[in-house]
Design an enzyme around this catalytic site. Structure first.
Site, PDB file in Angstrom:
ATOM      1  N   HIS A  12     -58.990 -69.806  -4.869  1.00 43.39           N
ATOM      2  CA  HIS A  12     -58.709 -70.794  -5.891  1.00 43.39           C
ATOM      3  C   HIS A  12     -58.298 -72.035  -4.184  1.00 43.39           C
ATOM      4  O   HIS A  12     -57.444 -71.734  -3.499  1.00 43.39           O
ATOM      5  CB  HIS A  12     -57.224 -70.386  -6.434  1.00 43.39           C
ATOM      6  N   HIS A  14     -59.025 -76.336  -3.464  1.00 41.08           N
ATOM      7  CA  HIS A  14     -59.017 -77.402  -2.947  1.00 41.08           C
ATOM      8  C   HIS A  14     -60.009 -77.610  -2.186  1.00 41.08           C
ATOM      9  O   HIS A  14     -58.922 -78.209  -1.141  1.00 41.08           O
ATOM     10  CB  HIS A  14     -57.560 -78.765  -3.902  1.00 41.08           C
ATOM     11  N   LYS A  98     -60.983 -74.524 -15.874  1.00 44.04           N
ATOM     12  CA  LYS A  98     -59.681 -74.799 -15.887  1.00 44.04           C
ATOM     13  C   LYS A  98     -58.821 -75.472 -16.685  1.00 44.04           C
ATOM     14  O   LYS A  98     -58.964 -76.893 -17.018  1.00 44.04           O
ATOM     15  CB  LYS A  98     -59.762 -74.639 -14.014  1.00 44.04           C
ATOM     16  N   HIS A 135     -53.159 -72.713 -14.832  1.00 48.44           N
ATOM     17  CA  HIS A 135     -51.990 -73.717 -13.829  1.00 48.44           C
ATOM     18  C   HIS A 135     -51.033 -73.462 -15.203  1.00 48.44           C
ATOM     19  O   HIS A 135     -50.725 -74.124 -16.276  1.00 48.44           O
ATOM     20  CB  HIS A 135     -52.102 -75.230 -13.471  1.00 48.44           C
TER      21      HIS A 135
HETATM   22  C1  NCD Z   1     -52.645 -79.081  -6.676  1.00 50.07           C
HETATM   23  C2  NCD Z   1     -53.291 -80.242  -5.615  1.00 50.07           C
HETATM   24  O1  NCD Z   1     -52.839 -81.504  -4.490  1.00 50.07           O
HETATM   25  O2  NCD Z   1     -54.302 -80.702  -6.221  1.00 50.07           O
HETATM   26  N1  NCD Z   1     -50.976 -78.895  -5.715  1.00 50.07           N
HETATM   27  C3  NCD Z   1     -50.390 -78.131  -5.406  1.00 50.07           C
HETATM   28  O3  NCD Z   1     -49.841 -77.972  -5.340  1.00 50.07           O
HETATM   29  N2  NCD Z   1     -50.918 -76.587  -5.700  1.00 50.07           N
HETATM   30  C4  NCD Z   1     -52.217 -78.490  -7.205  1.00 50.07           C
HETATM   31  C5  NCD Z   1     -52.596 -77.553  -7.995  1.00 50.07           C
HETATM   32  O4  NCD Z   1     -53.085 -76.394  -7.872  1.00 50.07           O
HETATM   33  O5  NCD Z   1     -51.253 -77.691  -8.839  1.00 50.07           O
HETATM   34 ZN    ZN Z   2     -54.656 -75.384  -7.001  1.00 53.55          ZN
END
Ligand code: NCD
Ligand code: ZN
Length: 341
Positions: A12, A14, A98, A135
């Site tokens: 996981h 980003h 997702k 989520h």
């Molecule tokens: C994530 C993001 O900034 O994309 N932020 C977070 O606090 N985890 C999004 C997510 O996974 O909830």
């Molecule tokens: Zn995330």
């Protein structure tokens, strides 16, 4: 003291987009052979063409001589076509879909307000064996933010699992003992656990001053929940695996009147996790959590490369570039016990 293990995967992450990829991709690839890449871009990665193009942009940012395989996901919108699910799975391009409850987190506006409308897509996913990545938080304004994950299990995920018991579901970035127990009670489920939820509880974020760089979603919980997460992660139970949820935001977007949620951990994630396992006296279970359990859940081969961690102090740097801006690392300025060789 050294710890050699199969190269881990991040289930996981980003990576963001555009010029941010120049650092987020190498930061991830340095420690992880593969990563499940979150689709919450603006606009979201909600079609096979968008996923293919995003994958190409990520691959273009992998440094010469490094091997890294981005594993792509689709963003579940009310419009996602069943064909995309079937084709995405058959072609091997897509590893999961997702689910963002609409309004739950960063760039979730395009998400799902009610599961009813997407049931045909979820049924197709169950049929072809494509996992749903969740989520797990309700978004009702009247539900206390610290209860949003537990209420989601009760109101949304429990009924879904009863309706589609064969759907493979990963509850992402779990933060509560409730989620640990829920996942254990459902053999078709897995869960990712972040480093920050293993290291911090809500007191670290809110007592003695507010620390915006510890603000993430789902929000940090009380210490007893953190204890349950440590127990699950270090137990060797194959349902639990590593997912950093490394989510960079520029410093100004976090240190703000309305700060963004997300912690940047990719560059030092393995050191953070190893320190947790070491303190728990469970380093022998680290490889299962970091390098074996997730691959098994996704039905992918384990990696053949290895990494070595050394028990040697490592100072966490303050910042990293994020496009034309800077992101602050989680735990900036602190020292960890483990370094990547
Ligand atoms: C994530 C993001 O900034 O994309 N932020 C977070 O606090 N985890 C999004 C997510 O996974 O909830
Ligand atoms: Zn995330």
């Amino acid at each position: 003291m050294q710890l050699k293990l199969r190269k881990p995967d991040d289930w996981h992450v980003h990576l963001r987009d555009g010029d941010a990829l120049a650092t987020t991709v190498p930061d991830c690839a340095q420690s992880f052979a593969r990563a499940i890449v979150m689709p919450n871009l603006k606009p979201p990665v909600a079609s096979l063409d968008a996923a293919r193009a995003y994958r190409d942009r990520i691959l273009a940012a992998v440094p010469e001589g490094m091997a890294f395989e981005p594993l792509m996901t689709l963003y579940l919108t009310p419009d996602l076509a069943i064909e995309a699910v079937r084709e995405g799975k058959a072609s091997g391009l897509i590893q999961g879909v997702k689910l963002y409850p609409q309004g739950a987190t960063t760039n979730s506006e395009a998400g799902v307000a009610s599961l009813e409308g997407v049931m045909p897509v979820l049924e197709a996913m169950a049929e072809v064996g494509l996992p749903l990545l969740v989520h797990g938080e309700v978004t009702d304004r009247d539900i206390d933010i610290f209860d949003r994950e537990a209420i989601f299990l009760e109101r949304t995920l429990g009924p879904l699992m009863n309706r589609l018991p064969q759907l493979r579901v990963i509850l992402e970035h779990i933060t509560t003992a409730d989620s640990v127990n829920f996942v254990k009670a459902h053999p078709s489920m897995g869960a990712t656990i972040t480093a920050h939820h293993l290291i911090y509880s809500r007191n670290d974020m809110l007592a003695g001053g507010i620390r915006p760089h510890l603000y993430c979603l789902p929000i940090l919980k009380r210490a007893s929940h953190r204890g349950a997460l440590i127990e699950a992660a270090t137990s060797g139970d194959p349902q639990f695996f590593l997912g950093t949820d490394s989510a960079p935001h520029a410093i100004g977007d976090k240190e703000s009147d309305c700060g963004c949620a997300g912690c940047y951990t990719a560059p030092h994630a393995l050191s953070l996790y190893a320190s947790v396992f070491d303190r728990a006296g469970r380093l022998d279970q680290f490889e299962a959590f970091a390098s074996l359990n997730g691959a098994r859940f996704y039905g992918l081969p384990v990696n053949t490369q290895t990494v070595t961690l050394i028990k040697q102090p490592m100072l966490i740097p303050e910042t990293r570039p994020l496009g034309s801006q800077q992101v602050r690392l989680l735990g900036a300025g602190e020292t960890l016990d483990w370094s990547l060789a």
